[in-house]
Design a protein around this motif. Structure first.
Motif, PDB file in Angstrom:
ATOM      1  N   PHE A 134       4.150 -15.787  60.099  1.00 46.09           N
ATOM      2  CA  PHE A 134       5.181 -15.428  59.130  1.00 46.09           C
ATOM      3  C   PHE A 134       4.552 -14.870  57.857  1.00 46.09           C
ATOM      4  N   VAL A 135       3.482 -15.515  57.398  1.00 45.12           N
ATOM      5  CA  VAL A 135       2.813 -15.106  56.167  1.00 45.12           C
ATOM      6  C   VAL A 135       2.037 -13.809  56.370  1.00 45.12           C
ATOM      7  N   ARG A 166       2.675  -7.582  48.541  1.00 47.23           N
ATOM      8  CA  ARG A 166       3.109  -8.641  47.612  1.00 47.23           C
ATOM      9  C   ARG A 166       4.637  -8.680  47.519  1.00 47.23           C
ATOM     10  N   GLN A 167       5.267  -7.517  47.422  1.00 47.28           N
ATOM     11  CA  GLN A 167       6.729  -7.472  47.346  1.00 47.28           C
ATOM     12  C   GLN A 167       7.358  -8.050  48.618  1.00 47.28           C
ATOM     13  N   ARG A 168       6.784  -7.737  49.761  1.00 47.19           N
ATOM     14  CA  ARG A 168       7.318  -8.256  51.027  1.00 47.19           C
ATOM     15  C   ARG A 168       7.148  -9.774  51.121  1.00 47.19           C
ATOM     16  N   ILE A 169       5.989 -10.261  50.715  1.00 47.89           N
ATOM     17  CA  ILE A 169       5.740 -11.708  50.742  1.00 47.89           C
ATOM     18  C   ILE A 169       6.697 -12.412  49.784  1.00 47.89           C
ATOM     19  N   ASN A 170       6.853 -11.847  48.583  1.00 48.72           N
ATOM     20  CA  ASN A 170       7.775 -12.447  47.609  1.00 48.72           C
ATOM     21  C   ASN A 170       9.196 -12.494  48.159  1.00 48.72           C
ATOM     22  N   GLY A 184      13.485 -15.837  50.382  1.00 49.04           N
ATOM     23  CA  GLY A 184      14.395 -16.205  51.465  1.00 49.04           C
ATOM     24  C   GLY A 184      14.295 -17.685  51.800  1.00 49.04           C
ATOM     25  N   TRP A 185      13.070 -18.230  51.776  1.00 50.30           N
ATOM     26  CA  TRP A 185      12.895 -19.669  52.006  1.00 50.30           C
ATOM     27  C   TRP A 185      13.592 -20.470  50.927  1.00 50.30           C
TER      28      TRP A 185
END
Length: 151
Positions: free
Chosen positions: A30-31, A114-118, A123-124
């Motif tokens: 996921f990460v 970084r934007q995608r991870i954020n 979402g979590w």
């Protein structure tokens, strides 16, 4: 009494293994998913992030921060150099010291990842709530500290 306790512990171990195989292992995927488009592992992304957020970063700085060997970081850096995300610049006072700099492509890749991870992390938080996310983080930190102390 001892047999029942042993069965309970074995059942708990089976449950832990099941959670690992079906959940925790997925967490790594996921990460790392947001970096795949750029052909980077999550570890390579983290190195790229460190370099974009700091100045005069050397290979040894990264190895020291991550508490890994120089050769382990060197392998990751070679990939980032080969893919054009990093470049090296010698120190003007000591030509043996090489600073790592993000190229424009590296800066762009870091920003998009970084934007995608954020977004994924938000979402979590939206799903579980801020308090629950903090509880999980606190438990993982505690688990990690206790596990390291017992080695």
């Amino acid at each position: 009494m001892g047999l029942i306790m042993a069965e309970q512990e074995e059942s708990l171990l089976d449950a832990f293994i099941d959670v690992y195989m079906n959940s925790i292992k997925y967490l790594g995927e996921f990460v790392s998913e947001p970096a795949k488009e750029f052909h980077l592992s999550f570890e390579q992304y983290l190195i790229l992030r460190d370099i974009t957020q700091n100045t005069n970063v050397t290979l040894m700085d990264i190895a020291s921060k991550r508490q890994v060997t120089r050769s382990a970081i060197s392998r990751q850096i070679k990939v980032l150099l080969k893919q054009g995300y990093l470049q090296q610049r010698p120190d003007e006072n000591d030509r043996r010291r090489l600073y790592l700099l993000a190229t424009p492509a590296g800066t762009r890749a870091e920003r998009v990842i970084r934007q995608r991870i954020n977004s994924r992390f938000q979402g979590w938080i939206d799903l579980y709530g801020d308090d629950r996310v903090h509880e999980v983080l606190d438990f993982i930190r505690e688990f990690s500290q206790v596990t390291r102390m017992k080695k």
